[in-house]
Motif scaffolding. Structure first.
Motif, short mmCIF file in Angstrom:
data_model
loop_
_atom_site.label_atom_id
_atom_site.label_comp_id
_atom_site.label_asym_id
_atom_site.label_seq_id
_atom_site.Cartn_x
_atom_site.Cartn_y
_atom_site.Cartn_z
N GLU A 135 0.83 -1.20 0.00
CA GLU A 135 0.00 0.00 0.00
C GLU A 135 0.87 1.25 0.00
O GLU A 135 1.87 1.34 0.71
N LEU A 136 0.44 2.22 -0.82
CA LEU A 136 1.02 3.56 -0.84
C LEU A 136 -0.12 4.57 -0.66
O LEU A 136 -1.12 4.50 -1.36
N GLY A 137 0.07 5.51 0.25
CA GLY A 137 -1.01 6.42 0.60
C GLY A 137 -1.78 5.84 1.77
O GLY A 137 -1.68 4.65 2.08
N GLY A 151 -6.42 11.10 5.85
CA GLY A 151 -5.80 10.29 4.82
C GLY A 151 -4.83 11.11 3.98
O GLY A 151 -4.75 12.34 4.08
N SER A 152 -4.06 10.40 3.17
CA SER A 152 -3.15 11.07 2.23
C SER A 152 -3.21 10.35 0.90
O SER A 152 -3.15 9.11 0.85
N ILE A 173 -4.00 1.71 -3.42
CA ILE A 173 -3.73 3.14 -3.51
C ILE A 173 -4.87 3.93 -2.87
O ILE A 173 -5.96 3.40 -2.67
N ALA A 174 -4.59 5.17 -2.56
CA ALA A 174 -5.56 6.05 -1.93
C ALA A 174 -6.00 7.12 -2.91
O ALA A 174 -5.20 7.97 -3.32
N ILE A 175 -7.29 7.07 -3.31
CA ILE A 175 -7.82 8.06 -4.25
C ILE A 175 -9.09 8.72 -3.73
O ILE A 175 -9.84 9.31 -4.48
N GLY A 176 -9.32 8.59 -2.41
CA GLY A 176 -10.48 9.26 -1.83
C GLY A 176 -11.47 8.36 -1.14
O GLY A 176 -12.44 8.85 -0.55
#
Length: 320
Positions: A135-137, A151-152, A173-176
């Motif tokens: 995981e990144l973010g 979050g980031s 990934i983190a997109i919201g």
């Protein structure tokens, strides 16, 4: 069919423009509801277990429940996955204990330390025929023991180095999206013509840039429950208190599945379906005390919810 890894699932999902449902499991009824839906609709599935689920139900019980589901559903591929493994020791325990996939969540560490930890897990897992998700973010929200106040977003410029240096098989990934049933605060949302709160859109620009940098590589979305309002209403009308519970719109998840997202995690929706059903049952049948009486309709509603996700959101029905 024995438990499998997600490798072939993800290859087919990426090429076919759909995603595999990764559903969290904690007890027998949840396992049954999910796998009965997948078996009838011929859908591949990932059953995932968190650190909290292992603490609650015991590692061995969960593994044997999933193995029983494999026996009962021989025509569909099933992955047993560790969700949000917090450290090497937890991942190793699951790898040694029969899991075919693990996630190491090093997102709270520095970029360099995340790489080092993830690479260590990958080396051990691959030596044992197990695949790894990194995981990144970071995702905001609370679910089980995973908690981030803020979050980031994933930084696309980091993904190539991370994947190359770690050797991971998929990347969250983190997109919201965010964990839990309260994914967005009301002030983050707008109201549509019917007065319903609409959450901010996902950052598809980030997803598209990550996909450009990692062509053909499977991407994962965590915190992707849609928080069905019929179950929120059912809970609130039967003694619950869940104001402003808001999830990710299903049309956005379907769009993500048509891109490079091959795995979409769903947990809160299952909890809402089970809790809403049980609360309503207790109000309707105050004289009943046999757990089988209220767990049976709860299991049926989990099955119906999963069927909907497979057909209308993930697009993986018939892909087994």
């Amino acid at each position: 069919m024995a438990l499998v890894t997600s490798t072939e699932m993800f290859k087919k999902a990426y090429a076919g423009g759909y995603a595999i449902g990764a559903f969290n499991v904690n007890n027998m009824e949840i396992v049954q509801g999910i796998t009965e839906a997948c078996g009838e609709l011929k859908a591949p599935v990932i059953l995932q277990v968190s650190k909290g689920a292992r603490a609650y139900a015991n590692h061995t019980y969960l593994v044997k429940l999933v193995e029983a589901a494999v026996i009962e559903n021989p025509d569909i591929p099933i992955v047993l996955h560790l969700d949000h493994g917090p450290d090497f020791e937890t991942c190793k325990s699951c790898i040694d204990g029969g899991f075919t996939s693990v996630m190491i969540d090093g997102s709270s560490h520095s970029f360099e330390d995340n790489i080092a930890l993830t690479r260590k897990v990958v080396e051990y897992a691959h030596d044992h025929g197990v695949v790894v998700e990194g995981e990144l973010g970071t995702l905001a929200g609370i679910e089980d023991e995973v908690s981030h106040a803020v979050g980031s977003y994933t930084r696309p410029e980091e993904v190539e180095e991370f994947v190359t240096k770690t050797g991971v098989d998929s990347l969250a990934i983190a997109i919201g999206t965010s964990h839990g049933a309260y994914k967005f605060k009301p002030e983050q949302c707008t109201r549509n013509a019917d007065g319903i709160l609409v959450p901010p859109p996902l950052r598809f620009d980030i997803l598209e840039e990550v996909s450009r940098r990692l062509p053909g590589f499977p991407i994962v979305l965590h915190g992707s429950s849609s928080v069905p309002q019929e179950y929120v209403k059912m809970i609130n009308e039967n003694g619950g208190n869940m104001p402003n519970a808001i999830g990710v719109p299903e049309e956005e998840l379907r769009h993500a599945a048509q891109l490079s997202v091959c795995k979409i995690n769903i947990d809160s929706d299952l909890r809402l379906a089970m809790t809403g059903t049980i609360r309503a049952y207790f109000n309707e049948h105050p004289d009943h005390f046999d757990p089988r009486q209220y767990l049976k309709p709860a299991r049926a509603n989990i099955k119906a919810l999963v069927e909907h996700k497979l057909k209308d959101v993930l697009g993986c029905a018939g892909k087994a």
